[in-house]
Design a protein around this motif. Sequence first.
Motif, PDB file in Angstrom:
ATOM      1  N   PRO A  56      -9.359 -16.500   6.821  1.00  0.00           N
ATOM      2  CA  PRO A  56      -8.547 -16.559   7.993  1.00  0.00           C
ATOM      3  C   PRO A  56      -7.891 -15.255   8.507  1.00  0.00           C
ATOM      4  O   PRO A  56      -7.768 -14.388   7.478  1.00  0.00           O
ATOM      5  CB  PRO A  56      -7.313 -17.448   7.368  1.00  0.00           C
ATOM      6  N   LEU A  57      -7.663 -14.595   9.681  1.00  0.00           N
ATOM      7  CA  LEU A  57      -7.208 -13.758  10.270  1.00  0.00           C
ATOM      8  C   LEU A  57      -5.763 -13.994  10.497  1.00  0.00           C
ATOM      9  O   LEU A  57      -5.313 -14.581  11.217  1.00  0.00           O
ATOM     10  CB  LEU A  57      -8.056 -13.214  11.139  1.00  0.00           C
ATOM     11  N   LEU A  58      -5.021 -12.914   9.840  1.00  0.00           N
ATOM     12  CA  LEU A  58      -3.662 -13.039  10.024  1.00  0.00           C
ATOM     13  C   LEU A  58      -3.262 -12.220  11.512  1.00  0.00           C
ATOM     14  O   LEU A  58      -3.857 -11.273  11.561  1.00  0.00           O
ATOM     15  CB  LEU A  58      -2.938 -12.033   8.907  1.00  0.00           C
ATOM     16  N   PRO A  59      -2.426 -12.801  12.392  1.00  0.00           N
ATOM     17  CA  PRO A  59      -2.139 -12.210  13.595  1.00  0.00           C
ATOM     18  C   PRO A  59      -1.409 -10.905  13.097  1.00  0.00           C
ATOM     19  O   PRO A  59      -0.399 -10.898  12.570  1.00  0.00           O
ATOM     20  CB  PRO A  59      -1.211 -13.095  14.338  1.00  0.00           C
ATOM     21  N   VAL A  60      -1.637  -9.971  14.001  1.00  0.00           N
ATOM     22  CA  VAL A  60      -0.859  -8.624  13.679  1.00  0.00           C
ATOM     23  C   VAL A  60       0.578  -8.657  13.907  1.00  0.00           C
ATOM     24  O   VAL A  60       1.368  -7.928  13.480  1.00  0.00           O
ATOM     25  CB  VAL A  60      -1.405  -7.505  14.608  1.00  0.00           C
ATOM     26  N   LYS A  61       1.138  -9.697  14.445  1.00  0.00           N
ATOM     27  CA  LYS A  61       2.464  -9.901  14.978  1.00  0.00           C
ATOM     28  C   LYS A  61       3.285 -10.134  13.627  1.00  0.00           C
ATOM     29  O   LYS A  61       4.371  -9.907  13.582  1.00  0.00           O
ATOM     30  CB  LYS A  61       2.663 -11.237  15.863  1.00  0.00           C
ATOM     31  N   ALA A  62       2.499 -10.633  12.719  1.00  0.00           N
ATOM     32  CA  ALA A  62       3.086 -10.918  11.318  1.00  0.00           C
ATOM     33  C   ALA A  62       3.847  -9.389  10.773  1.00  0.00           C
ATOM     34  O   ALA A  62       4.660  -9.546  10.033  1.00  0.00           O
ATOM     35  CB  ALA A  62       2.382 -11.296  10.258  1.00  0.00           C
ATOM     36  N   PHE A  63       3.201  -8.244  11.174  1.00  0.00           N
ATOM     37  CA  PHE A  63       3.814  -7.099  10.732  1.00  0.00           C
ATOM     38  C   PHE A  63       5.159  -6.755  11.638  1.00  0.00           C
ATOM     39  O   PHE A  63       5.800  -5.963  10.736  1.00  0.00           O
ATOM     40  CB  PHE A  63       2.767  -6.039  11.241  1.00  0.00           C
ATOM     41  N   LYS A  64       5.531  -7.577  12.342  1.00  0.00           N
ATOM     42  CA  LYS A  64       6.995  -7.406  13.026  1.00  0.00           C
ATOM     43  C   LYS A  64       7.885  -8.537  12.286  1.00  0.00           C
ATOM     44  O   LYS A  64       9.035  -8.201  12.133  1.00  0.00           O
ATOM     45  CB  LYS A  64       6.790  -7.897  14.561  1.00  0.00           C
ATOM     46  N   ASP A  65       7.132  -9.502  11.787  1.00  0.00           N
ATOM     47  CA  ASP A  65       7.958 -10.769  11.235  1.00  0.00           C
ATOM     48  C   ASP A  65       8.301 -10.566   9.702  1.00  0.00           C
ATOM     49  O   ASP A  65       9.385 -11.156   9.369  1.00  0.00           O
ATOM     50  CB  ASP A  65       7.350 -12.023  11.492  1.00  0.00           C
ATOM     51  N   ALA A  66       7.552  -9.771   9.106  1.00  0.00           N
ATOM     52  CA  ALA A  66       7.648 -10.175   7.498  1.00  0.00           C
ATOM     53  C   ALA A  66       6.984  -8.659   6.774  1.00  0.00           C
ATOM     54  O   ALA A  66       6.416  -7.770   7.530  1.00  0.00           O
ATOM     55  CB  ALA A  66       6.790 -10.966   7.013  1.00  0.00           C
ATOM     56  N   GLU A  67       7.345  -8.518   5.341  1.00  0.00           N
ATOM     57  CA  GLU A  67       6.755  -7.525   4.797  1.00  0.00           C
ATOM     58  C   GLU A  67       5.262  -8.010   4.330  1.00  0.00           C
ATOM     59  O   GLU A  67       5.092  -8.894   3.478  1.00  0.00           O
ATOM     60  CB  GLU A  67       7.658  -7.129   3.467  1.00  0.00           C
ATOM     61  N   ILE A  68       4.326  -7.381   4.805  1.00  0.00           N
ATOM     62  CA  ILE A  68       3.027  -7.381   4.547  1.00  0.00           C
ATOM     63  C   ILE A  68       2.570  -6.477   3.442  1.00  0.00           C
ATOM     64  O   ILE A  68       1.994  -5.399   4.119  1.00  0.00           O
ATOM     65  CB  ILE A  68       1.902  -7.456   5.760  1.00  0.00           C
ATOM     66  N   ARG A  90       9.622  -3.433  16.000  1.00  0.00           N
ATOM     67  CA  ARG A  90       8.367  -2.819  16.138  1.00  0.00           C
ATOM     68  C   ARG A  90       7.585  -3.333  14.668  1.00  0.00           C
ATOM     69  O   ARG A  90       8.181  -3.644  13.687  1.00  0.00           O
ATOM     70  CB  ARG A  90       8.639  -1.396  16.155  1.00  0.00           C
ATOM     71  N   SER A  91       6.221  -3.450  14.759  1.00  0.00           N
ATOM     72  CA  SER A  91       5.298  -3.551  13.720  1.00  0.00           C
ATOM     73  C   SER A  91       5.831  -2.527  12.543  1.00  0.00           C
ATOM     74  O   SER A  91       6.029  -1.377  12.866  1.00  0.00           O
ATOM     75  CB  SER A  91       4.005  -3.631  13.804  1.00  0.00           C
ATOM     76  N   ILE A  92       5.864  -2.887  11.133  1.00  0.00           N
ATOM     77  CA  ILE A  92       5.924  -1.805  10.180  1.00  0.00           C
ATOM     78  C   ILE A  92       4.780  -2.097   9.203  1.00  0.00           C
ATOM     79  O   ILE A  92       4.668  -3.079   8.684  1.00  0.00           O
ATOM     80  CB  ILE A  92       7.186  -1.844   9.545  1.00  0.00           C
ATOM     81  N   HIS A  93       3.834  -0.875   9.093  1.00  0.00           N
ATOM     82  CA  HIS A  93       2.833  -1.116   8.137  1.00  0.00           C
ATOM     83  C   HIS A  93       3.233  -0.312   6.878  1.00  0.00           C
ATOM     84  O   HIS A  93       3.209   0.979   7.032  1.00  0.00           O
ATOM     85  CB  HIS A  93       1.678  -0.368   8.903  1.00  0.00           C
ATOM     86  N   ARG A  94       3.322  -0.751   5.779  1.00  0.00           N
ATOM     87  CA  ARG A  94       3.653  -0.160   4.485  1.00  0.00           C
ATOM     88  C   ARG A  94       2.415   0.160   3.917  1.00  0.00           C
ATOM     89  O   ARG A  94       1.513  -0.485   3.615  1.00  0.00           O
ATOM     90  CB  ARG A  94       4.367  -1.090   3.673  1.00  0.00           C
ATOM     91  N   VAL A  95       2.018   1.412   3.659  1.00  0.00           N
ATOM     92  CA  VAL A  95       0.888   2.074   3.116  1.00  0.00           C
ATOM     93  C   VAL A  95       0.946   2.458   1.816  1.00  0.00           C
ATOM     94  O   VAL A  95       1.598   3.519   1.584  1.00  0.00           O
ATOM     95  CB  VAL A  95       0.346   3.242   4.139  1.00  0.00           C
ATOM     96  N   HIS A  96       0.308   1.718   1.134  1.00  0.00           N
ATOM     97  CA  HIS A  96       0.381   2.255  -0.488  1.00  0.00           C
ATOM     98  C   HIS A  96      -1.014   2.930  -0.694  1.00  0.00           C
ATOM     99  O   HIS A  96      -2.129   2.783   0.127  1.00  0.00           O
ATOM    100  CB  HIS A  96       0.388   1.136  -1.321  1.00  0.00           C
ATOM    101  N   GLU A  97      -1.006   4.009  -1.429  1.00  0.00           N
ATOM    102  CA  GLU A  97      -2.287   4.925  -1.553  1.00  0.00           C
ATOM    103  C   GLU A  97      -2.413   5.638  -0.065  1.00  0.00           C
ATOM    104  O   GLU A  97      -3.738   5.360   0.252  1.00  0.00           O
ATOM    105  CB  GLU A  97      -3.305   4.219  -2.169  1.00  0.00           C
ATOM    106  N   ALA A  98      -1.745   6.471   0.215  1.00  0.00           N
ATOM    107  CA  ALA A  98      -2.009   7.097   1.552  1.00  0.00           C
ATOM    108  C   ALA A  98      -3.390   7.975   1.590  1.00  0.00           C
ATOM    109  O   ALA A  98      -3.929   8.059   2.695  1.00  0.00           O
ATOM    110  CB  ALA A  98      -0.859   8.028   1.913  1.00  0.00           C
ATOM    111  N   ARG A  99      -3.896   8.186   0.444  1.00  0.00           N
ATOM    112  CA  ARG A  99      -5.066   8.971   0.333  1.00  0.00           C
ATOM    113  C   ARG A  99      -6.116   7.974   0.851  1.00  0.00           C
ATOM    114  O   ARG A  99      -7.194   8.641   1.153  1.00  0.00           O
ATOM    115  CB  ARG A  99      -5.505   9.320  -1.230  1.00  0.00           C
ATOM    116  N   ILE A 100      -6.108   6.804   0.701  1.00  0.00           N
ATOM    117  CA  ILE A 100      -7.139   5.768   1.402  1.00  0.00           C
ATOM    118  C   ILE A 100      -7.253   5.968   2.746  1.00  0.00           C
ATOM    119  O   ILE A 100      -8.155   6.124   3.175  1.00  0.00           O
ATOM    120  CB  ILE A 100      -6.851   4.394   0.619  1.00  0.00           C
TER     121      ILE A 100
END
Length: 332
Positions: A56-68, A90-100
């Motif tokens: 399943p592909l999660l709609p990108v809208k989820a980044f506005k609605d929840a902590e992904i 606005r969508s919020i993308h929490r980035v762990h391991e920024a080096r990736i």
Amino acid sequence: MENWSTVIFSAERPFEEKVQQIFEYQVENNLVYRRFCEALAPDILNSGGKDISRIPLLPVKAFKDAEITAKPDEQPDRLFKSSGTSEMQRSIHRVHEARIYEQSLVEGFKAFYNLDQCVIWAYTPGYADNPHSSLIYMLQKLIDQDESGKSRFLPLANPLESSAIEEVEREGKQLILFGAAFGLLDLVELGAVRLPSNAIVIETGGMKTHRREMSRRELHRRLARGFGLDGSRIHSEYGMAELLSQAYAIGGNWFRTVPWMKVSIRNPEDPSETVPPNNEGLIGVIDLANVHSCPFLLTGDTGVMDERGRFEVRGRWNPKDLRGCNFLIDED
């Protein structure tokens, strides 16, 4: 602890094998994505994602609605936000391991361009002005790779300087000019300056504003004429705040991806269904660099794919409700 960089960027391991491992990690650790799978395709949880076309592909809208996130108890290295005003959601993308992300953007760029032999100019706001922009972060990291010091952010609303262009030519470097679509058109209108014949202009989207709208084909035609370049020197980058990898179109409308990213075209009425080549649908993405957020995403962009696996972006789709979206948020 898993070395995810080794998994994601390994050239030896098959893509499907890496997808399966990351899917299992996501289902185990990403609460939102697990709920989405349980509601939409519970049988896929038992199969472990062996058939990647059924993941399943999660709609990108989820980044506005929840902590992904697959790391809910840890602070992210970076927060990227989609473009928009402070009043907009606005969508919020929490980035762990920024080096990736840094490895993805640098190695991804090198897959298409000779980074060691180029000078990068970015006609965008600088990183200090917009630290939550994934694009500006990307441009800053690419600029940092240039030891000559000639790569930089250009001052906005200023025309290009012929002397600076000539200096890049004297160094024997290739000039690559990055910018949003209409920002580059504004730069052309500031003053007619011809770029070297081997220069490349990379537009990063933004095809529609309150002032004007045009096709990508017409945009490229105007940029080529404005900078005195052959049309093949006008390229495009496809990315977004919710993705940590980019695709590039090298002189034309067809995008190609990096090896750790795979695109499919999905039926808007039933996104679990992949449409045949040359049929328009929603662009779906598997981006393995998103290992700690969600790699399995359904974008809001429409596109088509050809028989060679290249894709073309047609525009934005305005859905009412994608199937499965109501399962994204815990109502408890």
